[in-house]
Design an enzyme around this catalytic site. Structure first.
Site, short mmCIF file in Angstrom:
data_model
loop_
_atom_site.label_atom_id
_atom_site.label_comp_id
_atom_site.label_asym_id
_atom_site.label_seq_id
_atom_site.Cartn_x
_atom_site.Cartn_y
_atom_site.Cartn_z
N HIS A 82 0.70 -1.18 0.00
CA HIS A 82 0.09 0.03 -0.05
C HIS A 82 0.87 1.24 0.02
O HIS A 82 1.93 1.12 0.70
CB HIS A 82 -0.88 0.00 1.26
CG HIS A 82 -2.00 0.59 1.09
ND1 HIS A 82 -3.51 0.10 0.61
CD2 HIS A 82 -2.32 2.17 1.22
CE1 HIS A 82 -4.50 1.02 0.52
NE2 HIS A 82 -3.78 2.33 0.78
N ASP A 161 -13.57 3.23 7.08
CA ASP A 161 -12.44 3.72 6.45
C ASP A 161 -12.91 4.17 4.97
O ASP A 161 -12.62 5.18 4.54
CB ASP A 161 -11.11 2.90 6.09
CG ASP A 161 -10.28 3.49 5.17
OD1 ASP A 161 -9.58 4.72 5.90
OD2 ASP A 161 -9.84 3.24 4.15
N ARG A 168 -12.74 12.66 4.39
CA ARG A 168 -11.42 13.48 4.23
C ARG A 168 -10.82 13.93 2.89
O ARG A 168 -10.28 14.91 2.90
CB ARG A 168 -10.40 12.34 4.65
CG ARG A 168 -10.46 12.04 6.33
CD ARG A 168 -9.59 11.04 6.74
NE ARG A 168 -8.08 11.04 6.53
CZ ARG A 168 -7.43 10.28 5.96
NH1 ARG A 168 -7.69 8.93 5.65
NH2 ARG A 168 -6.11 10.49 5.85
N SER A 183 -5.85 4.65 8.54
CA SER A 183 -6.87 4.47 7.32
C SER A 183 -6.00 3.34 6.54
O SER A 183 -6.67 2.30 6.03
CB SER A 183 -6.63 5.72 6.29
OG SER A 183 -7.11 5.37 5.13
N LYS A 187 -7.23 -1.04 6.53
CA LYS A 187 -7.53 -1.80 5.63
C LYS A 187 -6.71 -3.42 5.46
O LYS A 187 -6.95 -4.06 4.88
CB LYS A 187 -7.25 -1.04 4.07
CG LYS A 187 -8.37 -0.06 3.70
CD LYS A 187 -8.38 0.58 2.42
CE LYS A 187 -7.12 1.58 2.69
NZ LYS A 187 -7.66 3.09 2.85
N1 URA Z 1 -4.00 5.80 1.47
C1 URA Z 1 -4.82 5.50 2.37
O1 URA Z 1 -5.48 4.34 1.97
N2 URA Z 1 -5.48 6.22 3.16
C2 URA Z 1 -4.90 7.41 3.63
O2 URA Z 1 -5.09 8.31 4.50
C3 URA Z 1 -3.85 7.95 2.71
C4 URA Z 1 -3.23 6.91 1.87
#
Ligand code: URA
Length: 441
Positions: A82, A161, A168, A183, A187
């Protein structure tokens, strides 16, 4: 408990208890706390911050807000990656197929565009018919069958999220260490992979502008991942210029396909290989870094990663023909070249502004309900250190609305600084952070 009191507590710099955080996240997910109260809370967090304990609790509350995926029916150790968000960051489209082509299961949950940055889910939707709304069963079936699945959050994974991310995005509350860490890690924990590689961006196109903040974010995420029993590594990589050349959904998909054909930008491939190496080491597919790198490069040379992309697109309902024939991808109707006004060398690129250029052209959301135009964006032709002659093309804008393109052009020109003398580039990969500590790459 009342949301009003929790907003007030955070506004005044207090720390929320575990019970308070779980209450707030559960009630928000269920629709009992409205967006306007949550927006106020997010803004209070932006200004007052959260403690490490609050961040861990927020992560767990968001991870547990939906299903925690059980991937034990997938053979072998699963890898995930990620990014904290960047401009032109199409790494997952390159890296996912490369790692899956080596037989390692890639089970990934991705997001949409956020602030000035793009998101993998939006990019993938450039493939006609492609669906990122997979049920848990389909997600697992695809990973078992072709070794890769990338889903959005509709499969009831970390739904808190999903809501907060969209909120956001439009309330200027993205760039906070606790909010980004919770966040991303909610995930990652909910989607159940064994090895997690985090690409933490630093620079003027990242949410973390300084290396110190990027390292702090990386350490916090590694600690959360390791604490939850996942093999977690973070790489700090440069975002003082876009990754590759293309910025904008379908344009980035095209560049990712070119990269899998061995015809893409060197920085994009290099970062994919570094992240891929740590994914392969994380699932113990290799113990030797050099062997892992060589295996990844081989997936490009022998065409297996490109073939894997076709299989992946088809498995999620997209038209695999679009991998071979890029005319099937969304295409903007107007193309506008931006020329250099003087001779020199590219000294600095305001990278977040390049992201904004793509948003102005229609590539991002103004409100949660906005539709985006997948065809628009910008392809830069000159990166930091490159020599430029007056009249040479610095970038090409792709758009569908001339007025927006004029506005985007003005913004683009202000984002580039030229120098009369040669300029050196920053290193692409800077630090590697694991539970064993921080080391220079
Ligand atoms: N990627 C994400 O999944 N969340 C964030 O807050 C920033 C980048």
């Amino acid at each position: 408990m009342r949301m009003y009191d929790l907003i007030m507590k955070k506004r005044n710099g207090g720390a929320l208890t575990k019970e308070e955080i779980f209450y707030m996240i559960n009630e928000y997910t269920n629709g009992n706390i409205p967006d306007y109260q949550m927006s106020a809370f997010m803004m209070a967090v932006y200004f007052k911050g959260m403690t490490e304990e609050e961040t861990v609790n927020l992560t767990m509350a968001m991870a547990e807000s939906g299903d925690m995926m059980d991937l034990s029916s997938i053979d072998g150790l699963k890898a995930d990656k990620h990014s904290t968000g960047g401009v032109g960051d199409k790494i997952s489209l390159v890296l996912g197929p490369m790692v899956a082509a080596l037989g390692v299961p890639v089970a990934k949950m991705s997001g949409r565009g956020l602030g000035h940055t793009g998101g993998t889910i939006d990019k993938l939707e450039s493939f006609p018919g492609f669906s990122t709304s997979l049920t848990t069963e389909k997600f697992i079936e695809n990973v078992n069958r072709i070794k890769i699945a990338i889903a959005g959050q509709t499969a009831n994974l970390a739904p808190a999220d999903k809501k907060l991310y969209a909120l956001r995005d439009v309330t200027a509350t993205v760039d906070n260490i606790s909010l980004i860490a919770s966040s991303i890690m909610s995930k990652k924990l909910a989607s159940g992979s064994d090895a997690i590689v985090l690409d933490v961006k630093t620079g003027n196109g990242a949410f973390m502008k300084t290396e110190a903040d990027a390292v702090a974010l990386a350490r916090e995420m590694v600690q959360i991942g390791t604490g939850a029993g996942r093999n977690t590594v973070a790489i700090i990589s440069d975002m003082n210029q876009p990754l590759g050349f293309a910025v904008g959904n379908a344009l980035e998909v095209k560049e990712a396909i070119d990269t899998l054909k061995g015809e893409g930008p060197a920085d994009l491939l290099e970062l994919a290989v570094v992240l891929g190496t740590y994914m392969l080491l994380g699932v113990k597919r290799f113990t030797d870094e050099e062997k892992a790198r060589a295996a990844l490069y081989k997936t490009i040379e022998d065409g297996s990663a490109l073939k894997k992309l076709e299989e992946f697109v088809e498995a999620q309902g997209g038209n695999p023909e679009a991998v071979r024939n890029q005319d099937l991808l969304p295409k903007a109707s107007i193309v506008m070249e931006i020329k250099a006004q003087e001779d020199g060398f590219v000294e600095k690129i305001e990278t977040d502004e390049i992201g904004v250029v793509s948003l102005i052209l229609g590539g991002g959301r103004e409100t949660k309900e906005s539709d985006i135009d997948l065809s628009v964006g910008v392809v830069i032709k000159k990166k930091i250190g490159d020599a430029v002659e007056k009249g040479e093309t610095v970038a090409v804008l792709h758009g569908n609305d001339l007025k927006k393109m004029e506005q985007a052009k003005e913004r683009f020109m202000a984002a580039y600084t030229f120098s009369k003398s040669p300029v050196t580039r920053d290193a692409l990969v800077k630090w590697i952070i694991s539970d064993k500590g921080t080391k220079k790459y």
